[in-house]
Design a protein around this motif. Structure first.
Motif, PDB file in Angstrom:
ATOM      1  N   THR A 283      35.344  56.094  27.112  1.00  0.00           N
ATOM      2  CA  THR A 283      36.329  56.457  28.125  1.00  0.00           C
ATOM      3  C   THR A 283      35.922  55.943  29.498  1.00  0.00           C
ATOM      4  OG1 THR A 283      35.272  58.606  28.445  1.00  0.00           O
ATOM      5  CG2 THR A 283      37.120  58.512  26.904  1.00  0.00           C
ATOM      6  N   TRP A 284      34.651  55.976  29.803  1.00  0.00           N
ATOM      7  CA  TRP A 284      34.191  55.443  31.083  1.00  0.00           C
ATOM      8  C   TRP A 284      34.412  53.941  31.125  1.00  0.00           C
ATOM      9  CZ3 TRP A 284      31.076  51.921  33.371  1.00  0.00           C
ATOM     10  CH2 TRP A 284      30.815  52.122  34.714  1.00  0.00           C
ATOM     11  N   THR A 285      34.179  53.260  30.020  1.00  0.00           N
ATOM     12  CA  THR A 285      34.355  51.815  29.970  1.00  0.00           C
ATOM     13  C   THR A 285      35.817  51.449  30.183  1.00  0.00           C
ATOM     14  OG1 THR A 285      32.562  51.787  28.359  1.00  0.00           O
ATOM     15  CG2 THR A 285      33.810  49.769  28.629  1.00  0.00           C
ATOM     16  N   TRP A 286      36.738  52.165  29.545  1.00  0.00           N
ATOM     17  CA  TRP A 286      38.148  51.877  29.742  1.00  0.00           C
ATOM     18  C   TRP A 286      38.579  52.173  31.172  1.00  0.00           C
ATOM     19  CZ3 TRP A 286      40.880  48.790  27.065  1.00  0.00           C
ATOM     20  CH2 TRP A 286      40.597  48.592  25.725  1.00  0.00           C
ATOM     21  N   ALA A 287      38.068  53.198  31.731  1.00  0.00           N
ATOM     22  CA  ALA A 287      38.397  53.508  33.125  1.00  0.00           C
ATOM     23  C   ALA A 287      37.896  52.401  34.049  1.00  0.00           C
ATOM     24  CB  ALA A 287      37.784  54.849  33.522  1.00  0.00           C
ATOM     25  N   ALA A 288      36.723  51.875  33.763  1.00  0.00           N
ATOM     26  CA  ALA A 288      36.191  50.779  34.583  1.00  0.00           C
ATOM     27  C   ALA A 288      37.037  49.527  34.429  1.00  0.00           C
ATOM     28  CB  ALA A 288      34.739  50.495  34.194  1.00  0.00           C
ATOM     29  N   VAL A 289      37.472  49.223  33.223  1.00  0.00           N
ATOM     30  CA  VAL A 289      38.307  48.034  32.982  1.00  0.00           C
ATOM     31  C   VAL A 289      39.641  48.180  33.699  1.00  0.00           C
ATOM     32  CG1 VAL A 289      39.571  46.781  31.197  1.00  0.00           C
ATOM     33  CG2 VAL A 289      37.187  47.394  30.825  1.00  0.00           C
ATOM     34  N   ILE A 290      40.261  49.352  33.600  1.00  0.00           N
ATOM     35  CA  ILE A 290      41.545  49.577  34.260  1.00  0.00           C
ATOM     36  C   ILE A 290      41.381  49.519  35.774  1.00  0.00           C
ATOM     37  CG2 ILE A 290      43.336  51.321  34.674  1.00  0.00           C
ATOM     38  CD1 ILE A 290      42.977  52.124  31.706  1.00  0.00           C
ATOM     39  N   SER A 291      40.313  50.076  36.280  1.00  0.00           N
ATOM     40  CA  SER A 291      40.053  50.003  37.723  1.00  0.00           C
ATOM     41  C   SER A 291      39.843  48.568  38.177  1.00  0.00           C
ATOM     42  CB  SER A 291      38.829  50.832  38.091  1.00  0.00           C
ATOM     43  OG  SER A 291      39.034  52.177  37.796  1.00  0.00           O
ATOM     44  N   LEU A 292      39.125  47.794  37.381  1.00  0.00           N
ATOM     45  CA  LEU A 292      38.885  46.389  37.720  1.00  0.00           C
ATOM     46  C   LEU A 292      40.187  45.603  37.722  1.00  0.00           C
ATOM     47  CD1 LEU A 292      36.795  44.212  38.347  1.00  0.00           C
ATOM     48  CD2 LEU A 292      36.614  43.811  35.887  1.00  0.00           C
TER      49      LEU A 292
ATOM     50  N   GLY B 238      43.156  46.848  38.261  1.00  0.00           N
ATOM     51  CA  GLY B 238      43.885  47.292  39.452  1.00  0.00           C
ATOM     52  C   GLY B 238      43.365  46.637  40.713  1.00  0.00           C
ATOM     53  N   LEU B 239      42.058  46.506  40.810  1.00  0.00           N
ATOM     54  CA  LEU B 239      41.457  45.864  41.975  1.00  0.00           C
ATOM     55  C   LEU B 239      41.859  44.397  42.061  1.00  0.00           C
ATOM     56  CD1 LEU B 239      39.448  46.064  44.361  1.00  0.00           C
ATOM     57  CD2 LEU B 239      37.671  45.330  42.751  1.00  0.00           C
ATOM     58  N   VAL B 240      41.823  43.694  40.942  1.00  0.00           N
ATOM     59  CA  VAL B 240      42.194  42.274  40.924  1.00  0.00           C
ATOM     60  C   VAL B 240      43.667  42.110  41.295  1.00  0.00           C
ATOM     61  CG1 VAL B 240      42.517  40.292  39.400  1.00  0.00           C
ATOM     62  CG2 VAL B 240      40.383  41.570  39.329  1.00  0.00           C
ATOM     63  N   VAL B 241      44.521  42.975  40.759  1.00  0.00           N
ATOM     64  CA  VAL B 241      45.949  42.891  41.075  1.00  0.00           C
ATOM     65  C   VAL B 241      46.188  43.182  42.546  1.00  0.00           C
ATOM     66  CG1 VAL B 241      48.174  44.019  40.675  1.00  0.00           C
ATOM     67  CG2 VAL B 241      46.753  43.360  38.735  1.00  0.00           C
ATOM     68  N   SER B 242      45.540  44.187  43.093  1.00  0.00           N
ATOM     69  CA  SER B 242      45.748  44.505  44.507  1.00  0.00           C
ATOM     70  C   SER B 242      45.215  43.404  45.421  1.00  0.00           C
ATOM     71  CB  SER B 242      45.128  45.854  44.856  1.00  0.00           C
ATOM     72  OG  SER B 242      43.726  45.795  44.741  1.00  0.00           O
ATOM     73  N   ILE B 243      44.102  42.802  45.062  1.00  0.00           N
ATOM     74  CA  ILE B 243      43.586  41.678  45.854  1.00  0.00           C
ATOM     75  C   ILE B 243      44.550  40.505  45.783  1.00  0.00           C
ATOM     76  CG2 ILE B 243      41.766  39.918  45.964  1.00  0.00           C
ATOM     77  CD1 ILE B 243      39.770  42.135  45.281  1.00  0.00           C
ATOM     78  N   GLY B 244      45.045  40.218  44.586  1.00  0.00           N
ATOM     79  CA  GLY B 244      46.017  39.130  44.433  1.00  0.00           C
ATOM     80  C   GLY B 244      47.278  39.379  45.232  1.00  0.00           C
ATOM     81  N   PHE B 245      47.776  40.610  45.205  1.00  0.00           N
ATOM     82  CA  PHE B 245      48.975  40.961  45.963  1.00  0.00           C
ATOM     83  C   PHE B 245      48.723  40.833  47.465  1.00  0.00           C
ATOM     84  CE2 PHE B 245      51.868  44.122  47.894  1.00  0.00           C
ATOM     85  CZ  PHE B 245      53.067  43.579  47.465  1.00  0.00           C
ATOM     86  N   THR B 246      47.552  41.244  47.918  1.00  0.00           N
ATOM     87  CA  THR B 246      47.210  41.136  49.332  1.00  0.00           C
ATOM     88  C   THR B 246      47.130  39.681  49.773  1.00  0.00           C
ATOM     89  OG1 THR B 246      45.973  43.208  49.180  1.00  0.00           O
ATOM     90  CG2 THR B 246      45.509  41.789  51.075  1.00  0.00           C
ATOM     91  N   VAL B 247      46.516  38.850  48.968  1.00  0.00           N
ATOM     92  CA  VAL B 247      46.431  37.423  49.286  1.00  0.00           C
ATOM     93  C   VAL B 247      47.824  36.805  49.330  1.00  0.00           C
ATOM     94  CG1 VAL B 247      45.647  35.196  48.378  1.00  0.00           C
ATOM     95  CG2 VAL B 247      44.075  37.126  48.448  1.00  0.00           C
TER      96      VAL B 247
END
Length: 180
Positions: A33-42, A44-53
């Motif tokens: 469960t921690w691993t899936w949470a980390a993957v989903i967070s990652l 989300g981070l990549v998508v938000s960075i892409g959207f910001t760029v």
């Protein structure tokens, strides 16, 4: 004693070898469960960075378009004046508005040296050299200037106007390319 030592080494490395080979024995480490949470967070981070760029690029493009809009409109004004001049044999007295626009195009060249406003200025200069002399009708009747000379100047005017329009179209296309 040699056998006992090798057996101890073998037993000590066996769990690590199983982990490296992907054994399905229970491991101590991260829970799934921690691993899936980390993957989903990652993700989300990549998508938000892409959207910001994407938003930053879009804002820069909009700022550049806003900065280049007056120059684009200036080139439209030059094209309108050229259309008026193309309909008549231009004389020096007819070039007042074109001279003013030429000065403004030079200023645009200083603001944006990477665009090819200099070509437009150079072609306007060539056009100004092809104007017919003032009162060319009187000079023609007085035989100071031949009809062939006037026709040659008129043809050069038409060619110069075409070259100016081509240069204007090239600069406007470059502005369009940069602001899309």
């Amino acid at each position: 004693m040699h056998c006992i030592a090798s057996q101890l080494v073998k037993n000590a490395y066996r769990p690590r070898i199983r982990v490296m080979l992907g054994s399905n024995t229970p491991q101590e480490g991260f829970s799934s469960t921690w691993t899936w949470a980390a993957v989903i967070s990652l993700i989300g981070l990549v998508v938000s960075i892409g959207f910001t760029v994407y938003k930053l690029r879009k804002r820069r493009t909009a700022e550049k378009a806003e900065r280049l809009r007056p120059d684009y409109n200036l080139l439209d004004e030059v094209a309108v004046v050229l259309d008026k001049l193309a309909d008549m044999p231009a004389q020096k007295s007819d070039l007042g508005s074109l001279n003013e626009l030429r000065t403004r195009v030079k200023q645009a060249e200083r603001r944006s040296p990477d665009l090819r406003f200099g070509d437009i200025v150079a072609r306007i200069d060539v056009y100004q050299k092809t104007v017919l002399p003032d009162c060319f009708g009187k000079k023609l009747s007085g035989k100071r200037t031949t009809l062939e000379e006037l026709l040659a100047l008129s043809r050069q005017q038409g060619a110069a106007i075409t070259e100016i329009r081509v240069a204007i179209d090239a600069v406007q296309a470059e502005i369009d390319r940069r602001t899309k």
